[in-house]
Design a protein around this motif. Structure first.
Motif, PDB file in Angstrom:
ATOM      1  N   UNK A 170       0.482 -42.698  27.629  1.00 33.06           N
ATOM      2  CA  UNK A 170       1.160 -42.207  26.428  1.00 33.06           C
ATOM      3  C   UNK A 170       2.073 -41.030  26.761  1.00 33.06           C
ATOM      4  N   UNK A 171       3.205 -40.993  26.110  1.00 32.99           N
ATOM      5  CA  UNK A 171       4.080 -39.831  26.202  1.00 32.99           C
ATOM      6  C   UNK A 171       3.621 -38.777  25.214  1.00 32.99           C
ATOM      7  N   UNK A 172       4.254 -37.632  25.270  1.00 36.75           N
ATOM      8  CA  UNK A 172       3.871 -36.528  24.388  1.00 36.75           C
ATOM      9  C   UNK A 172       4.056 -36.890  22.911  1.00 36.75           C
ATOM     10  N   UNK A 173       5.090 -37.657  22.587  1.00 32.98           N
ATOM     11  CA  UNK A 173       5.333 -38.030  21.183  1.00 32.98           C
ATOM     12  C   UNK A 173       4.200 -38.902  20.645  1.00 32.98           C
ATOM     13  N   UNK A 174       3.788 -39.927  21.409  1.00 32.28           N
ATOM     14  CA  UNK A 174       2.690 -40.799  20.962  1.00 32.28           C
ATOM     15  C   UNK A 174       1.379 -40.027  20.908  1.00 32.28           C
ATOM     16  N   UNK A 175       1.154 -39.173  21.890  1.00 30.54           N
ATOM     17  CA  UNK A 175      -0.067 -38.382  21.908  1.00 30.54           C
ATOM     18  C   UNK A 175      -0.124 -37.440  20.705  1.00 30.54           C
ATOM     19  N   UNK A 176       1.018 -36.878  20.334  1.00 26.23           N
ATOM     20  CA  UNK A 176       1.077 -35.997  19.165  1.00 26.23           C
ATOM     21  C   UNK A 176       0.782 -36.778  17.885  1.00 26.23           C
ATOM     22  N   UNK A 177       1.330 -37.988  17.765  1.00 28.72           N
ATOM     23  CA  UNK A 177       1.036 -38.821  16.588  1.00 28.72           C
ATOM     24  C   UNK A 177      -0.453 -39.123  16.489  1.00 28.72           C
ATOM     25  N   UNK A 178      -1.061 -39.479  17.621  1.00 28.21           N
ATOM     26  CA  UNK A 178      -2.493 -39.780  17.630  1.00 28.21           C
ATOM     27  C   UNK A 178      -3.299 -38.530  17.316  1.00 28.21           C
ATOM     28  N   UNK A 179      -2.931 -37.419  17.893  1.00 25.66           N
ATOM     29  CA  UNK A 179      -3.618 -36.155  17.631  1.00 25.66           C
ATOM     30  C   UNK A 179      -3.556 -35.813  16.147  1.00 25.66           C
ATOM     31  N   UNK A 180      -2.382 -35.991  15.543  1.00 27.34           N
ATOM     32  CA  UNK A 180      -2.219 -35.709  14.119  1.00 27.34           C
ATOM     33  C   UNK A 180      -3.091 -36.639  13.268  1.00 27.34           C
ATOM     34  N   UNK A 218      -2.142 -55.073  35.498  1.00 26.22           N
ATOM     35  CA  UNK A 218      -3.086 -55.148  36.605  1.00 26.22           C
ATOM     36  C   UNK A 218      -4.361 -54.371  36.312  1.00 26.22           C
ATOM     37  N   UNK A 219      -4.355 -53.612  35.235  1.00 23.89           N
ATOM     38  CA  UNK A 219      -5.499 -52.784  34.880  1.00 23.89           C
ATOM     39  C   UNK A 219      -6.637 -53.654  34.351  1.00 23.89           C
ATOM     40  N   UNK A 220      -7.870 -53.404  34.829  1.00 21.87           N
ATOM     41  CA  UNK A 220      -9.005 -54.152  34.288  1.00 21.87           C
ATOM     42  C   UNK A 220      -9.409 -53.661  32.895  1.00 21.87           C
ATOM     43  N   UNK A 221      -8.882 -52.517  32.485  1.00 22.95           N
ATOM     44  CA  UNK A 221      -9.244 -51.949  31.185  1.00 22.95           C
ATOM     45  C   UNK A 221      -8.557 -52.711  30.055  1.00 22.95           C
ATOM     46  N   UNK A 222      -9.217 -52.762  28.941  1.00 24.81           N
ATOM     47  CA  UNK A 222      -8.639 -53.352  27.732  1.00 24.81           C
ATOM     48  C   UNK A 222      -7.507 -52.449  27.238  1.00 24.81           C
ATOM     49  N   UNK A 223      -6.465 -53.049  26.682  1.00 27.73           N
ATOM     50  CA  UNK A 223      -5.357 -52.259  26.148  1.00 27.73           C
ATOM     51  C   UNK A 223      -5.374 -52.317  24.620  1.00 27.73           C
ATOM     52  N   UNK A 224      -4.981 -51.207  24.000  1.00 26.82           N
ATOM     53  CA  UNK A 224      -4.868 -51.139  22.545  1.00 26.82           C
ATOM     54  C   UNK A 224      -3.588 -50.386  22.218  1.00 26.82           C
ATOM     55  N   UNK A 225      -2.831 -50.925  21.283  1.00 23.43           N
ATOM     56  CA  UNK A 225      -1.615 -50.222  20.862  1.00 23.43           C
ATOM     57  C   UNK A 225      -2.007 -48.971  20.091  1.00 23.43           C
ATOM     58  N   UNK A 226      -1.369 -47.865  20.419  1.00 19.44           N
ATOM     59  CA  UNK A 226      -1.679 -46.594  19.757  1.00 19.44           C
ATOM     60  C   UNK A 226      -1.386 -46.687  18.265  1.00 19.44           C
ATOM     61  N   UNK A 227      -0.368 -47.452  17.902  1.00 18.66           N
ATOM     62  CA  UNK A 227      -0.030 -47.641  16.488  1.00 18.66           C
ATOM     63  C   UNK A 227      -1.194 -48.299  15.734  1.00 18.66           C
ATOM     64  N   UNK A 228      -1.873 -49.242  16.382  1.00 18.52           N
ATOM     65  CA  UNK A 228      -3.026 -49.913  15.761  1.00 18.52           C
ATOM     66  C   UNK A 228      -4.169 -48.933  15.556  1.00 18.52           C
ATOM     67  N   UNK A 229      -4.418 -48.074  16.543  1.00 19.53           N
ATOM     68  CA  UNK A 229      -5.481 -47.083  16.412  1.00 19.53           C
ATOM     69  C   UNK A 229      -5.171 -46.103  15.286  1.00 19.53           C
ATOM     70  N   UNK A 230      -3.933 -45.653  15.204  1.00 19.33           N
ATOM     71  CA  UNK A 230      -3.536 -44.726  14.138  1.00 19.33           C
ATOM     72  C   UNK A 230      -3.725 -45.378  12.771  1.00 19.33           C
ATOM     73  N   UNK A 231      -3.341 -46.639  12.654  1.00 17.97           N
ATOM     74  CA  UNK A 231      -3.513 -47.381  11.401  1.00 17.97           C
ATOM     75  C   UNK A 231      -5.001 -47.517  11.055  1.00 17.97           C
ATOM     76  N   UNK A 232      -5.828 -47.796  12.055  1.00 19.82           N
ATOM     77  CA  UNK A 232      -7.273 -47.914  11.836  1.00 19.82           C
ATOM     78  C   UNK A 232      -7.858 -46.590  11.345  1.00 19.82           C
ATOM     79  N   UNK A 233      -7.437 -45.490  11.941  1.00 17.92           N
ATOM     80  CA  UNK A 233      -7.919 -44.168  11.511  1.00 17.92           C
ATOM     81  C   UNK A 233      -7.494 -43.866  10.081  1.00 17.92           C
ATOM     82  N   UNK A 234      -6.279 -44.293   9.722  1.00 18.46           N
ATOM     83  CA  UNK A 234      -5.780 -44.064   8.367  1.00 18.46           C
ATOM     84  C   UNK A 234      -6.631 -44.805   7.339  1.00 18.46           C
ATOM     85  N   UNK A 235      -7.004 -46.037   7.643  1.00 19.43           N
ATOM     86  CA  UNK A 235      -7.868 -46.812   6.740  1.00 19.43           C
ATOM     87  C   UNK A 235      -9.269 -46.208   6.705  1.00 19.43           C
ATOM     88  N   UNK A 236      -9.792 -45.863   7.887  1.00 20.34           N
ATOM     89  CA  UNK A 236     -11.162 -45.360   7.992  1.00 20.34           C
ATOM     90  C   UNK A 236     -11.361 -44.019   7.288  1.00 20.34           C
TER      91      UNK A 236
END
Length: 195
Positions: free
Chosen positions: A70-80, A32-50
């Protein structure tokens, strides 16, 4: 020659607007959210390539609203991943722009934990940064179950097996309170040591 001048290495900045993009663990069928969604795994992969791409020099993240699912585990992965982006391969600049501050009407500890991965954090002078700590909300359903005629039973080998307590107790037992406090302390210690 003109096209080559426009695409010189070292001129690309990744820009992520978390006020308009919601990070999710997995894609949802409907939202129901008007915001675009992105999988956190995709963002992490993009950062790894970039981080290995010499054309990418920085990451700018605007806002924090997109972290809400995001839960704490996903947030920690993204933070790392963001921390690794800024320290690996020559250290690329990372900037978090939070015009509304951190914490406000919600818990500021988790967003601050995320923010600590960035080289720079920009907030407006008139905003606030609130760091109240962390907490768990626990709902107990024993009285509700009693009202509808359901009686829950639990079988536990030890006192600290408390998962079923939400169905069999009116509130925290000493063991449940102690294990919850221990878990909160462990989370907070991890957050403080990372910051």
């Amino acid at each position: 020659h003109e096209a080559a001048d426009r695409h010189r290495p070292g001129e690309t900045v990744l820009d992520l607007d978390l006020d308009n993009v919601v990070l999710v663990k997995q894609e949802r069928i409907a939202s129901l959210s008007p915001a675009e969604e992105m999988r956190v795994e995709r963002l992490i992969s993009t950062l790894d390539v970039a981080k290995r791409d010499p054309r990418v020099t920085a990451l700018v993240v605007r806002g924090l609203d997109g972290l809400r699912d995001l839960g704490l585990a996903e947030l920690t992965e993204l933070r790392d991943a963001i921390s690794d982006f800024s320290t690996g391969w020559g250290g690329k600049h990372t900037l978090l722009h939070v015009p509304d501050g951190i914490g406000g009407s919600s818990n500021g500890t988790i967003p601050l934990f995320f923010a600590s991965a960035f080289n720079s954090i920009h907030v407006q002078p008139s905003t606030t940064v609130i760091i109240p700590g962390i907490s768990f909300a626990t709902l107990f359903f024993k009285r509700l179950l009693d009202k509808v005629g359901v009686r829950a039973f639990k079988v536990a080998r030890k006192d600290f097996k408390t998962a079923a307590n939400v169905l069999t107790e009116d509130g925290f037992t000493e063991a449940h309170r102690e294990s919850t406090a221990s878990l909160l302390d462990a989370f907070m210690n991890d957050i403080v040591s990372a910051i």
